[in-house]
Design an enzyme around this catalytic site. Structure first.
Site, PDB file in Angstrom:
ATOM      1  N   ASP A 187     -27.846  28.035  13.817  1.00 19.79           N
ATOM      2  CA  ASP A 187     -28.648  27.094  14.492  1.00 19.79           C
ATOM      3  C   ASP A 187     -28.787  27.553  15.679  1.00 19.79           C
ATOM      4  O   ASP A 187     -29.908  27.721  16.715  1.00 19.79           O
ATOM      5  CB  ASP A 187     -28.544  25.466  14.158  1.00 19.79           C
ATOM      6  N   LEU A 197     -23.262   9.232  -3.638  1.00 18.25           N
ATOM      7  CA  LEU A 197     -22.981   8.673  -4.745  1.00 18.25           C
ATOM      8  C   LEU A 197     -20.552   8.972  -4.400  1.00 18.25           C
ATOM      9  O   LEU A 197     -20.185   8.440  -4.644  1.00 18.25           O
ATOM     10  CB  LEU A 197     -22.945   8.684  -5.877  1.00 18.25           C
ATOM     11  N   CYS A 198     -20.604   9.125  -2.212  1.00 18.00           N
ATOM     12  CA  CYS A 198     -19.514   9.816  -2.624  1.00 18.00           C
ATOM     13  C   CYS A 198     -18.701   8.793  -1.635  1.00 18.00           C
ATOM     14  O   CYS A 198     -19.626   7.684  -0.547  1.00 18.00           O
ATOM     15  CB  CYS A 198     -19.111  10.649  -1.539  1.00 18.00           C
ATOM     16  N   HIS A 199     -17.442   8.492  -2.196  1.00 17.37           N
ATOM     17  CA  HIS A 199     -16.634   6.700  -1.004  1.00 17.37           C
ATOM     18  C   HIS A 199     -16.351   7.490  -0.058  1.00 17.37           C
ATOM     19  O   HIS A 199     -16.186   8.587   0.258  1.00 17.37           O
ATOM     20  CB  HIS A 199     -15.616   7.016  -1.966  1.00 17.37           C
ATOM     21  N   MET A 245     -15.732  16.720  -2.335  1.00 15.35           N
ATOM     22  CA  MET A 245     -16.917  17.161  -1.369  1.00 15.35           C
ATOM     23  C   MET A 245     -16.827  17.451   0.198  1.00 15.35           C
ATOM     24  O   MET A 245     -17.545  17.715   1.453  1.00 15.35           O
ATOM     25  CB  MET A 245     -17.440  16.003  -1.309  1.00 15.35           C
ATOM     26  N   GLU A 246     -15.768  16.623   1.059  1.00 11.95           N
ATOM     27  CA  GLU A 246     -16.042  16.756   2.353  1.00 11.95           C
ATOM     28  C   GLU A 246     -15.217  17.830   2.420  1.00 11.95           C
ATOM     29  O   GLU A 246     -15.475  18.227   4.472  1.00 11.95           O
ATOM     30  CB  GLU A 246     -14.212  15.358   2.948  1.00 11.95           C
TER      31      GLU A 246
END
Length: 630
Positions: free
Chosen positions: A599, A546-548, A584-585
């Site tokens: 990793d 739901l992030c733009h 969020m970014e």
């Protein structure tokens, strides 16, 4: 007494026969005596005489289960062939392991030829290099599981060494020298591996490995680059399971005009540039190298786009000119922004390097190779669809999702209320009807009547909605009915928005020391993690549903080694000018960077923790300034 003498004569005759059996390798006779009469029964005696001692191994009609398992295990260890084929050969050869091994090799050639038409888009790149020359080959298989096979990796490394040692011009290679698979096909290669060794041809070795792994194995292509005595060859391999192997390779040659220039600085910058080539995907070295066909094609596309704006011809020409500059920055190596420091381009980086070493330094040539590039598009062009294609995998996943929803529909009261949160009334009824059909196909039965009736219970839906926690209704991504919803930001005002996030990766002393010394086999951990974090920030809207999709103007990652607790502290900053924030970014950037560190270091230690992912600071937008410590 006569009976005893008859038994002794028969026993003497049997021992004489056994003495004769020492001279042969295999016999199929056993004698059973009762008094002075002989009863001959057919038995198998395998290899009765070995290394000066007599070993009798008798089988009745069938080999015992424990011996079968032991023989299967031994032949499997010798050949690495699939267990099904191993057992089939042993049964066909009456459990003679030597004969079964020969039979497996014969079968392998036939099976490999049958599988040669199947698409092989996975595999590995293998690099072999000296001080002034490098060779890279691509060995393909059908799945990444086989690419992790130790035999497959050994063959790839051996082929790379063969390509490096093959005859080539003594002077430096001006352009990447391409090797066609036919060039290698009949070349002799010496292998030294427990599963297969000795001198054979390249094609025979590939066929034998294909038989072992049960997939189509192909040598697709090879390249070589070299430089003069006062130049360096730099390489970088991405997704590197072990030194010299990977899925994406970046290779370049750096030349210094002065032969007395120090090569240490060239090696340092060359490694970073090779990593940049992998990340930025340049197509041409300089503007002059851009082909006329590529330039004309791009010019036509840009001109068509500009004409749709309805502006004057003069404005259109300027628009095309500006967009062509942007095109050069995307595909020309010297014009690209350096991925580790986007404030400079590659041309400026080379100028700084030239000042450092005291002479002009230039990139003579470069090469970027990726496993499977071009194979899938070629496959679609030819109209063939592999059963292992991404479309088939996606379809199986969709079917699985339908299957799981059908299972939920077998639970009447729970499923309806969950479904009502994610479907509007008309969409929900249609979805239930479709899933009812799917369940009939899967389970062979219709839904229970209690479930069928539940779709006509609006009063229960209202009761369920009223039970939603009031605090949930205030969440930005949940509407008043409790359904997931993307926020409409069209009414918001554009403003500069900045977010800073943090993360910590606890490595442990052993992994920390190797990272600090840049001795991790997969490459420069901090540099790769930084690139991964920046790429992750750009993909946030694809990862978080739901992030733009935001046009980021800047992403910065700083990774600091902390020797107090053997950790890496990661701080990420994201900036944009728009209608919504970039929290969020920023958090995605530090999280992806942390996962990348794990990793690359997991082979050293599995006890690595990614902790303390948090937002440190944000500014801009309706809520204004916020800081964790304030």
């Amino acid at each position: 007494m006569s009976c005893f003498q008859g038994f002794r004569r028969s026993l003497a005759f049997q021992l004489k026969e056994l003495d004769a059996w020492k001279q042969v390798r295999q016999s199929y006779c056993c004698r059973v005596f009762r008094m002075d009469q002989q009863i001959v029964e057919s038995r198998e005696i395998r290899k009765p005489y070995l290394m000066g001692s007599m070993f009798l191994r008798m089988f009745s009609g069938e080999v015992s289960a424990s011996e079968q398992m032991n023989l299967i295990k031994q032949l499997r260890e010798r050949t690495s062939a699939p267990i099904k084929d191993v057992k089939s050969s042993l049964v066909a050869c009456n459990w003679d392991i030597e004969a079964a091994q020969k039979d497996l090799r014969k079968r392998g050639v036939v099976l490999a030829s049958k599988k040669s038409s199947r698409t092989a888009a996975e595999g590995l790149l293998a690099i072999a290099q000296t001080e002034n020359k490098v060779a890279v080959i691509e060995l393909n298989c059908e799945t990444d599981f086989v690419a992790r096979n130790e035999i497959f990796q050994y063959l790839a490394s051996s082929l790379a060494r063969l390509a490096l040692s093959s005859k080539s011009p003594t002077q430096k290679i001006q352009t990447p020298l391409s090797f066609d698979p036919d060039y290698f096909e009949n070349m002799e290669i010496v292998l030294d591996h427990p599963k297969f060794s000795g001198e054979t041809t390249v094609q025979s070795a590939i066929t034998e490995v294909a038989a072992m792994v049960g997939e189509n194995v192909k040598l697709r292509r090879g390249f070589a680059l070299s430089t003069s005595s006062h130049g360096v060859v730099s390489t970088y391999l991405h997704t590197c399971p072990k030194p010299g192997l990977g899925r994406i390779a970046g290779i370049l040659t750096l030349e210094a005009k002065d032969s007395n220039a120090s090569v240490d600085a060239l090696h340092r910058v060359g490694s970073s540039l090779a990593m940049h080539i992998v990340a930025a995907k340049p197509l041409f070295l300089s503007k002059e190298n851009v082909t006329s066909a590529a330039l004309d094609s791009e010019h036509d596309i840009l001109k068509t786009q500009a004409k749709s704006s309805g502006k004057s011809q003069m404005a259109i020409e300027k628009m095309v000119e500006g967009r062509l500059r942007k095109y050069f920055e995307e595909v020309v190596l010297l014009e690209q922004k350096f991925v580790m420091n986007d404030s400079v381009n590659i041309k400026s980086l080379l100028k700084d390097l030239s000042k450092e070493v005291g002479t002009d330094v230039e990139i003579d040539n470069f090469l970027r190779v990726e496993v499977g590039e071009g194979i899938q598009s070629l496959q679609l062009h030819q109209g063939s669809i592999s059963p292992r294609s991404s479309g088939a995998v996606r379809k199986r996943r969709e079917n699985l999702a339908v299957f799981m929803l059908a299972i939920l529909l077998r639970r009447p009261r729970f499923t309806y209320f969950v479904g009502k949160r994610f479907f509007s009334n008309n969409v929900f009824d249609h979805a239930v009807a479709e899933l009812n059909k799917e369940m009939e196909l899967i389970f062979g039965e219709t839904l229970p009547s209690s479930v069928m009736d539940s779709t006509s219970r609006p009063q229960e839906s209202q009761v369920t909605t009223s039970r939603l926690d009031e605090s949930q209704q205030s969440l930005s991504h949940v509407d008043v009915c409790g359904r997931a919803s993307m926020v409409d930001i069209s009414s918001k005002v554009d403003s500069k928005r900045v977010a800073v996030a943090g993360c910590r990766v606890l490595l442990g002393k052993k992994a920390f020391d190797l990272v600090a010394a840049n001795q991790i086999a997969k490459g420069d951990v901090l540099a790769v993690a930084k690139i991964a974090g920046i790429s992750g920030a750009k993909q946030t809207s694809n990862l978080i549903p739901l992030c733009h999709n935001i046009g980021l103007t800047h992403v910065q990652l700083d990774l600091t080694l902390n020797d107090k607790d053997y950790s890496v502290d990661i701080e990420g900053e994201a900036t944009t000018t728009g209608k919504t924030g970039v929290e969020m970014e920023a958090m995605t950037a530090v999280t992806v960077a942390g996962l990348t560190i794990y990793d690359m270091c997991k082979a050293i230690s599995k006890d690595i923790s990614i902790t303390d992912i948090h937002l440190k600071h944000k500014s801009g937008g309706k809520s204004g300034h916020w800081s964790k410590n304030s």
